[in-house]
Design a protein around this motif. Structure first.
Motif, PDB file in Angstrom:
ATOM      1  N   LYS A   1      38.525  33.365  30.858  1.00  0.00           N
ATOM      2  CA  LYS A   1      39.854  33.496  30.247  1.00  0.00           C
ATOM      3  C   LYS A   1      39.335  33.406  28.720  1.00  0.00           C
ATOM      4  O   LYS A   1      39.802  33.962  27.791  1.00  0.00           O
ATOM      5  CB  LYS A   1      40.639  32.860  30.769  1.00  0.00           C
ATOM      6  N   LEU A   2      38.679  32.282  28.534  1.00  0.00           N
ATOM      7  CA  LEU A   2      38.488  31.760  26.955  1.00  0.00           C
ATOM      8  C   LEU A   2      37.835  32.681  26.249  1.00  0.00           C
ATOM      9  O   LEU A   2      37.969  33.186  25.185  1.00  0.00           O
ATOM     10  CB  LEU A   2      37.873  30.512  26.917  1.00  0.00           C
ATOM     11  N   TRP A   3      36.533  33.232  27.182  1.00  0.00           N
ATOM     12  CA  TRP A   3      35.696  34.317  26.523  1.00  0.00           C
ATOM     13  C   TRP A   3      36.593  35.719  26.194  1.00  0.00           C
ATOM     14  O   TRP A   3      36.394  36.311  25.246  1.00  0.00           O
ATOM     15  CB  TRP A   3      34.498  34.501  27.310  1.00  0.00           C
ATOM     16  N   ASP A   4      37.461  35.998  27.219  1.00  0.00           N
ATOM     17  CA  ASP A   4      38.109  37.138  27.010  1.00  0.00           C
ATOM     18  C   ASP A   4      39.231  37.053  25.804  1.00  0.00           C
ATOM     19  O   ASP A   4      39.370  37.921  24.836  1.00  0.00           O
ATOM     20  CB  ASP A   4      39.300  37.285  28.279  1.00  0.00           C
ATOM     21  N   ASP A   5      39.781  35.867  25.592  1.00  0.00           N
ATOM     22  CA  ASP A   5      40.530  35.329  24.634  1.00  0.00           C
ATOM     23  C   ASP A   5      40.024  35.493  23.248  1.00  0.00           C
ATOM     24  O   ASP A   5      40.375  36.041  21.998  1.00  0.00           O
ATOM     25  CB  ASP A   5      41.253  34.173  24.633  1.00  0.00           C
ATOM     26  N   LEU A   6      38.648  35.128  23.111  1.00  0.00           N
ATOM     27  CA  LEU A   6      37.792  35.168  21.881  1.00  0.00           C
ATOM     28  C   LEU A   6      37.593  36.435  21.526  1.00  0.00           C
ATOM     29  O   LEU A   6      37.698  37.192  20.319  1.00  0.00           O
ATOM     30  CB  LEU A   6      36.402  34.671  22.294  1.00  0.00           C
ATOM     31  N   PHE A   7      37.477  37.531  22.625  1.00  0.00           N
ATOM     32  CA  PHE A   7      37.287  39.096  22.168  1.00  0.00           C
ATOM     33  C   PHE A   7      38.479  39.660  21.851  1.00  0.00           C
ATOM     34  O   PHE A   7      38.708  40.756  20.996  1.00  0.00           O
ATOM     35  CB  PHE A   7      36.441  39.688  23.464  1.00  0.00           C
ATOM     36  N   ILE A   8      39.514  39.108  22.429  1.00  0.00           N
ATOM     37  CA  ILE A   8      40.859  39.541  21.757  1.00  0.00           C
ATOM     38  C   ILE A   8      41.274  39.359  20.337  1.00  0.00           C
ATOM     39  O   ILE A   8      41.751  40.100  19.628  1.00  0.00           O
ATOM     40  CB  ILE A   8      42.113  39.162  22.902  1.00  0.00           C
ATOM     41  N   ILE A   9      40.899  37.877  19.997  1.00  0.00           N
ATOM     42  CA  ILE A   9      41.160  37.690  18.849  1.00  0.00           C
ATOM     43  C   ILE A   9      40.356  38.255  17.727  1.00  0.00           C
ATOM     44  O   ILE A   9      40.659  38.800  16.835  1.00  0.00           O
ATOM     45  CB  ILE A   9      40.810  36.058  18.512  1.00  0.00           C
ATOM     46  N   SER A  10      38.977  38.991  18.070  1.00  0.00           N
ATOM     47  CA  SER A  10      38.323  39.716  17.366  1.00  0.00           C
ATOM     48  C   SER A  10      38.542  41.004  17.267  1.00  0.00           C
ATOM     49  O   SER A  10      37.773  41.867  16.552  1.00  0.00           O
ATOM     50  CB  SER A  10      36.909  39.412  17.594  1.00  0.00           C
ATOM     51  N   LYS A  11      39.635  41.541  17.879  1.00  0.00           N
ATOM     52  CA  LYS A  11      40.065  42.802  18.115  1.00  0.00           C
ATOM     53  C   LYS A  11      39.132  43.311  19.017  1.00  0.00           C
ATOM     54  O   LYS A  11      39.004  44.773  18.637  1.00  0.00           O
ATOM     55  CB  LYS A  11      40.347  43.337  16.936  1.00  0.00           C
ATOM     56  N   PHE A  12      38.156  42.898  19.566  1.00  0.00           N
ATOM     57  CA  PHE A  12      37.153  43.526  20.371  1.00  0.00           C
ATOM     58  C   PHE A  12      36.039  44.018  19.652  1.00  0.00           C
ATOM     59  O   PHE A  12      35.209  44.835  20.165  1.00  0.00           O
ATOM     60  CB  PHE A  12      37.551  44.615  21.404  1.00  0.00           C
ATOM     61  N   GLU A  13      36.046  43.531  18.342  1.00  0.00           N
ATOM     62  CA  GLU A  13      34.620  43.829  17.758  1.00  0.00           C
ATOM     63  C   GLU A  13      33.590  42.907  17.547  1.00  0.00           C
ATOM     64  O   GLU A  13      32.517  43.244  17.043  1.00  0.00           O
ATOM     65  CB  GLU A  13      35.093  43.898  16.169  1.00  0.00           C
ATOM     66  N   LEU A  14      33.794  41.528  18.364  1.00  0.00           N
ATOM     67  CA  LEU A  14      32.803  40.796  18.272  1.00  0.00           C
ATOM     68  C   LEU A  14      31.654  41.146  19.133  1.00  0.00           C
ATOM     69  O   LEU A  14      31.858  41.691  20.432  1.00  0.00           O
ATOM     70  CB  LEU A  14      33.282  39.462  19.051  1.00  0.00           C
TER      71      LEU A  14
END
Length: 211
Positions: A63-76
């Motif tokens: 979930k934390l990794w999903d949130d990280l990608f969401i915050i990056s707008k899936f660009e990370l």
């Protein structure tokens, strides 16, 4: 004056603006993928501290990794231990986070990945590479510290903490590191902290960082 209306929209409010800025920095300013991945792992640990009673389960970590990608707008673009989520994730119900009341880390606010990075530095044979690793770790620790505290932390204190976490197994050339003033935060919160040097405004934003 910096008004809230002038700031970028917070994507996931529970993590705050500092985390979002760090994600932006990793996503857009760090060119090397291996370095981005190291930064992302350390940032995951920082996100854990925001939810201090988070249980150490695979589901919560994903979930934390999903949130990280969401915050990056899936660009990370990093090597994540889990599949990168799709934008459809935003339309799904959030998973319930399980909590844990136990955490025995020595310096909890730095996260367990700092200890893992220190272990990597211990295993390095090349002295120059080891020194670069220590500088990177210290800069990351200073970034985390300054995210949660308005005051600064002395460079020699950071090196002492690294030595303690290394259990005396890491030889640190203090004179070489402190003499060159190498330990600066990877990210400085300009909204909540006045700049100490007018001439440094924007000076390091586009420079490539070395590990």
């Amino acid at each position: 004056m910096d008004y809230n209306t002038q700031r970028n929209h917070l994507i996931l409010r529970e993590y705050g603006r500092n985390v979002q800025k760090l994600v932006d920095y990793i996503t857009h300013e760090v060119d090397d993928k291996d370095q981005r991945t190291r930064y992302a792992k350390a940032l995951i640990e920082m996100m854990k501290q925001i939810i201090p009673d988070l249980k150490d389960t695979k589901e919560n970590l994903q979930k934390l990794w999903d949130d990280l990608f969401i915050i990056s707008k899936f660009e990370l673009d990093v090597d994540s231990p889990f599949p990168k989520p799709s934008p459809d994730t935003l339309e799904k119900k959030p998973r319930k986070v399980e909590y844990n009341q136990h955490n025995h880390m020595r310096y909890r606010h730095y996260g367990v990945n700092i200890e893992l990075l220190i272990q990597e530095a211990i295993d390095m044979e090349d002295p120059n590479q080891k020194t670069e690793a220590v500088v990177y770790i210290a800069r990351l620790m200073k970034t985390f510290y300054m995210t949660w505290n308005k005051d600064n932390i002395e460079d020699n204190v950071l090196l002492e903490q690294i030595e303690k976490l290394a259990g005396g197994k890491l030889d640190i050339d203090r004179d070489a590191i402190l003499g060159k003033n190498l330990i600066s935060p990877l990210y400085r919160d300009k909204e909540n902290r006045p700049s100490s040097s007018k001439g440094s405004k924007g000076g390091g934003k586009k420079k490539k960082r070395k590990y």
